[in-house]
Design a protein around this motif. Structure first.
Motif, mmCIF file in Angstrom:
data_model
loop_
_atom_site.group_PDB
_atom_site.id
_atom_site.type_symbol
_atom_site.label_atom_id
_atom_site.label_comp_id
_atom_site.label_asym_id
_atom_site.label_seq_id
_atom_site.Cartn_x
_atom_site.Cartn_y
_atom_site.Cartn_z
ATOM 1 N N ARG A 123 39.904 43.087 39.416
ATOM 2 C CA ARG A 123 39.887 44.178 40.395
ATOM 3 C C ARG A 123 38.569 44.167 41.176
ATOM 4 O O ARG A 123 37.511 43.907 40.609
ATOM 5 C CB ARG A 123 40.038 45.523 39.681
ATOM 6 C CG ARG A 123 41.425 45.774 39.155
ATOM 7 C CD ARG A 123 41.450 47.066 38.392
ATOM 8 N NE ARG A 123 40.640 46.967 37.184
ATOM 9 C CZ ARG A 123 40.045 47.997 36.601
ATOM 10 N NH1 ARG A 123 40.145 49.185 37.126
ATOM 11 N NH2 ARG A 123 39.349 47.831 35.508
ATOM 12 N N ASP A 124 38.664 44.480 42.432
ATOM 13 C CA ASP A 124 37.481 44.523 43.292
ATOM 14 C C ASP A 124 36.868 45.915 43.192
ATOM 15 O O ASP A 124 37.449 46.891 43.660
ATOM 16 C CB ASP A 124 37.886 44.212 44.729
ATOM 17 C CG ASP A 124 36.666 43.974 45.598
ATOM 18 O OD1 ASP A 124 35.553 43.946 45.070
ATOM 19 O OD2 ASP A 124 36.855 43.807 46.821
ATOM 20 N N ALA A 125 35.708 45.999 42.592
ATOM 21 C CA ALA A 125 35.129 47.306 42.271
ATOM 22 C C ALA A 125 33.852 47.596 43.041
ATOM 23 O O ALA A 125 33.100 48.474 42.656
ATOM 24 C CB ALA A 125 34.873 47.392 40.764
ATOM 25 N N TRP A 126 33.600 46.864 44.115
ATOM 26 C CA TRP A 126 32.354 47.137 44.839
ATOM 27 C C TRP A 126 32.518 46.831 46.324
ATOM 28 O O TRP A 126 33.361 46.047 46.727
ATOM 29 C CB TRP A 126 31.204 46.327 44.257
ATOM 30 C CG TRP A 126 31.324 44.838 44.393
ATOM 31 C CD1 TRP A 126 32.045 44.003 43.589
ATOM 32 C CD2 TRP A 126 30.715 44.010 45.390
ATOM 33 N NE1 TRP A 126 31.914 42.710 44.033
ATOM 34 C CE2 TRP A 126 31.104 42.684 45.129
ATOM 35 C CE3 TRP A 126 29.877 44.266 46.483
ATOM 36 C CZ2 TRP A 126 30.679 41.607 45.915
ATOM 37 C CZ3 TRP A 126 29.460 43.205 47.250
ATOM 38 C CH2 TRP A 126 29.852 41.889 46.960
#
Lengths: 289, 289
Positions: A123-126
């Motif tokens: 998951r892309d968390a930034w």
DNA sequence: AGCTCTTATGAATCATTGA
DNA sequence: GTCAATGATTCATAAGAGC
């Protein structure tokens, strides 16, 4: 007593910029439409065309920003063909050619990022919050964004209900209130360049561009009261809303009529006394102090 | 029973690479000398020369990495003249021209970064971990790095007293026991692309390159046992040490004799049975299972 | 009020289908 | 062939319901 102005323009920022004199704004902060997303609404800028689309706009921002002001660009590259696209880093290089200084890159860590699982990706968390400046010396009010140190003070302050805080801080000189202020004095530290914020899931109607805490943090850091803030891709007006609450003058530009209308609802009616509307402009004027 | 090989080379990786056949390594992970830092030790690569210095080395890495392997580059740009230097993002663009795919950018959030404050800048609390690949399809073992899930399962399990858990799980087939096992199954979640790791402050003598947990995470994620790991800027040998503990074969290259010697001390003596040394090479061989 | 538990949902990404 | 649209996947939050 000074007026706080909050204006909202309908249109493409590239055209609206012409209305502003040079060196007007202390802070430009925005989250432009990401490449290829919101395609129906923003004409669907393709990743390969993103830099060319953005550059004329950043050039105008260079003109309307004060020499000691700051431009914060919240952006993240899409995945295209299993690869991170390069339009963001290309944009940094091109903006430097325009005269921008790439001063810093803050990381917005999205604590509650979108779920999902894929064969070769997490998951892309930034997201990036790129800081650009015109001069090496710029205004920065670091004390305004100090944070509670460690867990001790955090937990302690969380235990206090809102009413407790209000009641006790109002009792000036009381032992308890004094303790609170002591905690605040002793337990505050300067933050880092990593921001931990959850995205807001509250707004059901409209896509939450960024959480209020994000523009709030940068507005506190780079402006003082009565300074001018600009959001050229204002969306549902979060930036202007926050700026108004913090007693900063602000201007938002939005090309979607739906968002433009929505903004009127987001800005609390009790906060403006005067309401003017021209073909392209709405003024909300409120009084402060 | 299989041997786990851990080899260490003294020299500039650009020259040492010639010793390796193509498609040898499953993972290359490294934290190269940062521009202008460690200047006495690495010949002081200037920021403006960094890309030119790195590219011949990344080209060789392209050759020795397996087509389905991964290259993790831990790097962060320096501040030069009040600006973030652009050598990292230029390097990404140039490496893509070499044939690398820029698959992902992980963020290493340094939780306990060095305290400090500057007039125009906060503490730098993050570094990039750039992921490069040769093919869109590459090996990735996501299950190996799963992490405990947020609050849901935690709170759920906290409700159960110890005695309850013991009593009910012992009653095989009871509905309650079944539920508990379901919770346990769902207790793990996939991580995001943001890594929260504290820097290790133990090594006073040597600059802490990265904490063990960093190569550990990527080695688990991109290799399985008996795969081959390479660290071309091995420093004090953290990567090889971790690889050995995880039963991966590994090779480290280091051009500083001090570091080369230090590595022998870092690799636990009990873990190798055979010790060979040539002019350029040290072999530590250990047995696994 | 203070908890516990339920539910909806968000700048996502990939594989598949259809034009 | 290429490009666009759709479904499946999945977790940290906050709001809301219930006690």
């Amino acid at each position: 007593m000074k007026e706080i102005k909050t204006a909202f323009y309908l249109g493409d920022c590239l055209e609206v910029f012409a209305n502003f004199e040079a060196d007007k704004f202390d802070l430009i902060i925005t989250s432009p439409p990401y490449a290829d997303s919101r395609s129906k609404t923003y004409g669907g800028i393709k990743p390969d065309e993103y830099v060319d689309w953005f550059l004329p706009r950043s050039k105008e921002m260079l003109r309307v920003l004060k020499p000691n002001g700051t431009f914060i660009l919240n952006i993240k590259e899409k995945v295209v063909a299993s690869e991170r696209h390069t339009y963001v880093i290309e944009l940094i290089l091109e903006m430097r050619k325009q005269g921008w200084l790439w001063t810093e890159e803050f990381i917005w860590h999205k604590k509650n990022c979108y779920p999902g699982k894929w064969p070769n990706r997490f998951r892309d968390a930034w997201e990036r919050c790129l800081q650009f400046n015109i001069n090496k010396k710029f205004k920065m009010y670091q004390e305004a964004v100090m944070i509670p140190m460690g867990n001790w003070a955090e937990k302690r302050l969380k235990k206090l209900s809102e009413t407790d805080k209000i009641r006790d801080t109002s009792r000036v000189g009381s032992g308890f209130g004094k303790n609170v202020s002591n905690w605040l004095d002793r337990k505050m530290a300067y933050p880092t360049n990593v921001l931990h914020l959850a995205t807001e899931t509250g707004n059901r109607k409209h896509s939450a561009v960024f959480p209020k805490a994000l523009p709030e943090w940068f507005i506190k850091l780079f402006t003082k009261e009565h300074d001018w803030v600009l959001d050229p891709f204002a969306g549902s007006g979060t930036t202007c809303q926050v700026a108004q609450n913090l007693a900063r003058n602000s201007i938002g530009i939005e090309m979607l009529p739906e968002n433009y209308e929505l903004t009127k609802k987001n800005i609390k009616p009790t906060q403006y006394l005067l309401f003017e509307e021209t073909q392209h402009e709405t003024h909300y004027v409120t009084r402060n102090n």
